[in-house]
Enzyme design. Sequence first.
Site, PDB file in Angstrom:
ATOM      1  N   SER A 375       0.836  -1.212   0.000  1.00 40.68           N
ATOM      2  CA  SER A 375       0.000   0.000   0.000  1.00 40.68           C
ATOM      3  C   SER A 375       0.863   1.252   0.000  1.00 40.68           C
ATOM      4  CB  SER A 375      -0.910   0.002   1.236  1.00 40.68           C
ATOM      5  OG  SER A 375      -1.585   1.230   1.350  1.00 40.68           O
ATOM      6  N   ASP A 376       0.410   2.250  -0.753  1.00 40.59           N
ATOM      7  CA  ASP A 376       1.020   3.574  -0.679  1.00 40.59           C
ATOM      8  C   ASP A 376       0.655   4.195   0.664  1.00 40.59           C
ATOM      9  OD1 ASP A 376       2.289   5.939  -1.457  1.00 40.59           O
ATOM     10  OD2 ASP A 376       0.443   6.769  -2.274  1.00 40.59           O
ATOM     11  N   LYS A 377       1.386   5.227   1.068  1.00 36.49           N
ATOM     12  CA  LYS A 377       1.102   5.864   2.357  1.00 36.49           C
ATOM     13  C   LYS A 377       0.181   7.075   2.185  1.00 36.49           C
ATOM     14  CE  LYS A 377       4.116   8.634   4.311  1.00 36.49           C
ATOM     15  NZ  LYS A 377       3.344   9.903   4.408  1.00 36.49           N
ATOM     16  N   THR A 378       0.683   8.101   1.475  1.00 33.37           N
ATOM     17  CA  THR A 378      -0.041   9.364   1.390  1.00 33.37           C
ATOM     18  C   THR A 378      -1.332   9.211   0.598  1.00 33.37           C
ATOM     19  OG1 THR A 378       2.074  10.518   1.450  1.00 33.37           O
ATOM     20  CG2 THR A 378       0.159  11.794   0.755  1.00 33.37           C
TER      21      THR A 378
END
Length: 656
Positions: A375-378
């Site tokens: 998963s990406d964070k931002t």
Amino acid sequence: MSSDYVVPKEVEEAGFQICADELGSIVEGHDVKKLKIHVEVEGIAEKLSTSINDGISTSEDLVNGRKEIYGINKFTESPPRGFLVFVWEALQDMTLMILGVCALVSLIVGIAMEGWPKGSHDGLGIVASILLVVFVTATSDYKQSLQFKDLDREKKKITVQVTRNAVRQKISIYDLLPGDIVHLFIGDQVPADGLFVSGFSVLINESSLTGESEPVNVNAANPFLLSGTKVQDGSCKMLVTTVGMRTQWGKLMATLSEGGDDETPLQVKLNGVATIIGKIGLFFAVVTFAVLVQGLCNRKLREGTHWIWSGDDAREMLEFFAVAVTIVVVAVPEGLPLAVTLSLAFAMKKMMNDKALVRNLAACETMGSSTTICSDKTGTLTTNHMTVVKACVSGEAREVGSSESTTSFGSAIPDLAKSVLLESIFNNTGGEVVVNEERKVQILGTPTETALLEFGLLLGGDSRQKREKSKIVKVEPFNSTKKRMGVVIELPNGGFRAHCKGASEIVLATCDKVIDSNGVVVPLDEASINHLNDTIERFASESLRTLCLAYLEIGNEYSDESPIPSKGYTCIGIVGIKDPVRPGVKESVAICRSAGIVVRMVTGDNLTTAKAIARECGILTDDGIAIEGPAFREKSEEELQELIPKIQVHLIFSFH
């Protein structure tokens, strides 16, 4: 050649001097000669009855006139598929086709042998099984198509920044009209065909149209922007010339037709099994029928009646054929497609209830086999709504989460530091502070830019005043490779000043001076560097994204052709921006972990910040590893085999 073009009468009567086809030929054909004939971008704007600075007028008559002459920015959509289409697609299954043939033969033989209705029971049973499978599959797929139609409608609610009636505002891309002035930034998709008006370092990725991966430099010499392409670097203003189906993207969409869904991996295997079973069953059925017929023929030969065939013999042959059909029917498992369809439909329904829509049934199978989610964070794990909550200027680090604390912080720092900080915030930015039609202040830009601009306003800064006092000479927009943004401004009393902001470690490495607590610029000694690095670490450990702001006095000798200097800066300060974790993320990660799925974070943020947020989400555990991209790529094959299962946070960019 200028006299070759004649303005159509209906266009002229509507108040314009150029038609949609002519505009389309200029932009789509990159026709520089025609552009010069129409007196460049300014001439096109004038013929479209718009202003490069103020945009179009939004009076109802003019807007309706534009729509009538130039069309709207929407693509023609294919009509929705009806339920019967899904029924027909479900009938294309190989197993069902074999069962259908078996049912037909079974009905004919059964009725011939035992009469109606007794002889039809087996055949009708197979038909009922086929219909049940078909209607369950068709109903499930039809419901999914309706769900995806709603989802697509939501996804298409994209807004862009435009200037209309001299007011900068956000509107839907579907409301764009020729003559609109659109503001584009890194990552934006070009919403319509148009012409470059002004901007800095604009690189356009046209691979979606041309297939070429090399970005195209767009400027005054090559001002053509095409719908569907993406802004890879830089920022600019664009004059919209062509919209909707007249754009190159619209014409491309018109030539494409939506393809049917592929079969799922399980369905492919089952079709293969059904075909093999059908062939084996058919082989034994033929062998059995041949053996029985041979037995009948041998008996008649012994009896000497092989030239005499009666109705009883024909009935016996029909019975042999019924036995052969029975073998085929029994061999093909008619309950298998029903079981598979029901299980996939049930899985799809459960996923729909969990707000996980799948366009393809294969997702129901693959999701059940997932072992890792990256998963990406931002914007994915976090809300992507940022606010400056801590700042360190002139050696003093304080919380600035509220308007009162920010005002107090502003009065505590020296005047020089505050002045140059506000100058940096309001000039070195991709965002903008505007006053909307309701006369309310609105901040436009990326979440990071809006957080900084909001901080500048709370410090008492005036965006318009700071921008009017100095002239922007050169801009190097922020991108994920450089991890910083730079701008050169011409000061009101002469001379030039460069401002730089970006990832704290990168920008701080370019600094050799700092503003101290007395507002004096002093050399950056080891103690000051350690203090600033400790501040960065402390901010990052509190899940804050840190940005360093710096400036450099250039003097009077600077040309906009020269690159912005990369060292010798004076550190203004460091700000910590909070991007809160989305509600429910921690619980979702815990559920995935309990199901045996490993969740890993992939981000381009600071390592300490990424680790802090990963811990807050429950992703990073005591035995997990956080690693940066360069370090990961240096590992050998054997080391990677041992390392990969333990990686929970992966930084894809280098900060050092």
